[in-house]
Design an enzyme around this catalytic site. Sequence first.
Site, PDB file in Angstrom:
ATOM      1  N   TYR A  13       0.811  -1.222   0.000  1.00 35.39           N
ATOM      2  CA  TYR A  13       0.000   0.000   0.000  1.00 35.39           C
ATOM      3  C   TYR A  13       0.847   1.276   0.000  1.00 35.39           C
ATOM      4  O   TYR A  13       0.315   2.382  -0.071  1.00 35.39           O
ATOM      5  CB  TYR A  13      -0.912   0.019   1.236  1.00 35.39           C
ATOM      6  N   GLY A  14       2.173   1.119   0.099  1.00 33.21           N
ATOM      7  CA  GLY A  14       3.022   2.310   0.245  1.00 33.21           C
ATOM      8  C   GLY A  14       4.177   2.352  -0.727  1.00 33.21           C
ATOM      9  O   GLY A  14       3.997   2.308  -1.946  1.00 33.21           O
ATOM     10  N   THR A  15       5.397   2.412  -0.191  1.00 34.85           N
ATOM     11  CA  THR A  15       6.572   2.636  -1.028  1.00 34.85           C
ATOM     12  C   THR A  15       6.978   1.426  -1.859  1.00 34.85           C
ATOM     13  O   THR A  15       7.854   1.538  -2.711  1.00 34.85           O
ATOM     14  CB  THR A  15       7.775   3.078  -0.171  1.00 34.85           C
ATOM     15  N   LEU A  16       6.343   0.277  -1.646  1.00 35.90           N
ATOM     16  CA  LEU A  16       6.630  -0.895  -2.484  1.00 35.90           C
ATOM     17  C   LEU A  16       5.809  -0.891  -3.776  1.00 35.90           C
ATOM     18  O   LEU A  16       6.068  -1.681  -4.683  1.00 35.90           O
ATOM     19  CB  LEU A  16       6.355  -2.191  -1.707  1.00 35.90           C
TER      20      LEU A  16
ATOM     21  N   GLU B 211      10.948  -4.520   5.830  1.00 32.34           N
ATOM     22  CA  GLU B 211       9.923  -3.985   6.719  1.00 32.34           C
ATOM     23  C   GLU B 211      10.293  -4.085   8.200  1.00 32.34           C
ATOM     24  O   GLU B 211       9.520  -3.694   9.063  1.00 32.34           O
ATOM     25  CB  GLU B 211       8.583  -4.696   6.468  1.00 32.34           C
TER      26      GLU B 211
END
Length: 201
Positions: free
Chosen positions: A15-18, A90
């Site tokens: 949902y983010g920087t990936l 993570e």
Amino acid sequence: MGAEEAEKKTIIFTYGTLKRGFSNHVLLQDMIAAGDASFLGVYQTADRLPLVCGPYRVPFLLNFPGSGERVWGELYAVSARGLVRMDELEGITRAHYERLPIKVQQQAQAQPEVTTAEAYYAHRNYAEALWKRNGEKGYSCYSEKEAKGYVKRKDRPQHLTFLEQIGLFISSSADQKDNPNSCYCNKHLPAASVPINLVNH
């Protein structure tokens, strides 16, 4: 190890920087090239969940079903070898994030089928404080707008652990709290007084 076990994939909701177009997607690109990940599509959480930003505009999903918004992200099938790499990024063993189940669905379908996957949530040790620090308001998508001001880990102060950075963000001044979109800059971080782990998110 049998062939079936070797081929077992874990479905991961990012949902983010990936996500594609963001700074840590290079890891997934590398994993895809190595056969350790495959893109499954754009999905949305079946439940409302808080998506907030912490220090340096790092995104965090909070395991508080019913709060926040239904969050958009991307789904990937990841091999066991790939999962080790994602867990390392993570900070699973360092209590940065924790990998937990999540229900997602594709919105393109007339009656979307719910898929069970896993996602990296903010660790429960600081999740509630992070939610309050963000005024108990979340986003439905970590887009370029929400990511504005994001600072890559190599450009952050190396004398603080990621957990120390989170702690400082949570306890930072009221003017920062009133403006959650402001950049949490290096100037707000004091010198560390303890030895630290240089691996930051």
